[in-house]
Design a protein around this motif. Sequence first.
Motif, PDB file in Angstrom:
ATOM      1  N   THR A 250       0.831  -1.207   0.000  1.00 54.43           N
ATOM      2  CA  THR A 250       0.000   0.000   0.000  1.00 54.43           C
ATOM      3  C   THR A 250       0.863   1.253   0.000  1.00 54.43           C
ATOM      4  O   THR A 250       0.514   2.255  -0.636  1.00 54.43           O
ATOM      5  CB  THR A 250      -0.959   0.024   1.198  1.00 54.43           C
ATOM      6  N   GLY A 251       2.000   1.188   0.673  1.00 52.08           N
ATOM      7  CA  GLY A 251       2.933   2.319   0.640  1.00 52.08           C
ATOM      8  C   GLY A 251       3.498   2.538  -0.746  1.00 52.08           C
ATOM      9  O   GLY A 251       3.642   3.682  -1.202  1.00 52.08           O
ATOM     10  N   ILE A 252       3.816   1.450  -1.432  1.00 47.54           N
ATOM     11  CA  ILE A 252       4.345   1.558  -2.793  1.00 47.54           C
ATOM     12  C   ILE A 252       3.289   2.141  -3.721  1.00 47.54           C
ATOM     13  O   ILE A 252       3.592   3.010  -4.554  1.00 47.54           O
ATOM     14  CB  ILE A 252       4.818   0.171  -3.298  1.00 47.54           C
TER      15      ILE A 252
ATOM     16  N   MET B 259       3.081   9.772  -6.878  1.00 48.93           N
ATOM     17  CA  MET B 259       3.963  10.946  -6.941  1.00 48.93           C
ATOM     18  C   MET B 259       5.225  10.677  -7.754  1.00 48.93           C
ATOM     19  O   MET B 259       5.662  11.522  -8.518  1.00 48.93           O
ATOM     20  CB  MET B 259       4.377  11.361  -5.523  1.00 48.93           C
ATOM     21  N   ARG B 260       5.831   9.495  -7.561  1.00 48.92           N
ATOM     22  CA  ARG B 260       7.133   9.187  -8.175  1.00 48.92           C
ATOM     23  C   ARG B 260       7.117   7.788  -8.800  1.00 48.92           C
ATOM     24  O   ARG B 260       7.685   6.848  -8.238  1.00 48.92           O
ATOM     25  CB  ARG B 260       8.234   9.253  -7.111  1.00 48.92           C
ATOM     26  N   PRO B 261       6.490   7.617  -9.951  1.00 49.06           N
ATOM     27  CA  PRO B 261       6.396   6.274 -10.543  1.00 49.06           C
ATOM     28  C   PRO B 261       7.745   5.662 -10.918  1.00 49.06           C
ATOM     29  O   PRO B 261       7.863   4.448 -11.015  1.00 49.06           O
ATOM     30  CB  PRO B 261       5.522   6.478 -11.786  1.00 49.06           C
TER      31      PRO B 261
ATOM     32  N   ARG C 293       7.161   5.729   1.346  1.00 47.62           N
ATOM     33  CA  ARG C 293       6.469   7.026   1.253  1.00 47.62           C
ATOM     34  C   ARG C 293       7.452   8.177   1.521  1.00 47.62           C
ATOM     35  O   ARG C 293       7.423   9.206   0.848  1.00 47.62           O
ATOM     36  CB  ARG C 293       5.321   7.089   2.249  1.00 47.62           C
ATOM     37  N   GLY C 294       8.318   7.967   2.519  1.00 51.01           N
ATOM     38  CA  GLY C 294       9.310   8.998   2.832  1.00 51.01           C
ATOM     39  C   GLY C 294      10.357   9.144   1.744  1.00 51.01           C
ATOM     40  O   GLY C 294      10.811  10.254   1.442  1.00 51.01           O
TER      41      GLY C 294
END
Length: 159
Positions: free
Chosen positions: A41-43, A49-51, A123-124
């Motif tokens: 889910t984080g991925i 935002m950043r594929p 996410r970070g």
Amino acid sequence: MSSGLPEENPIYGPFFGVIGASSAMIFSALGAAYGTAKSGTGIASMAVMRPELIMKSIIPVVMAGIIAIYGLVIAILIAGQIKSPKEYSLYMGFKHMGAGLTVGFSGLAAGFTVGIVGDAGVRGTAQQPRLFIGMVLILIFAEVLGLYGLIVAIFMYAS
């Protein structure tokens, strides 16, 4: 003539070995599944935002999957030793149950840790790429919890 001592190989002895093999697989797979789901889910959130970071962010999912292998190894070892009640002592059953619970609960804890760290880490990393190395180091420390359980379970199984 009965000596008053309990029977050495009771009929329920293999039950504890089966519980050990089952718990090794069940709990380590639960930990791996949670780690995979939480990191996944984080991925998915990060990929919006950043594929371009998707493949780099797969590391927590891979590490979570390895935890299930630890439980699989012990479950197969234990299952290979389970015999008929006449050949399988209660002592062996307890020892195998302890080994299975050790790797299973260690895998469960490691999977939870990998999932939470993986989710927050990817996410970070999407916001600050320098966080990636720190995330990997923390994931290694989380993974080693499952490895410790595997080592102790192998000692319990082999002794």
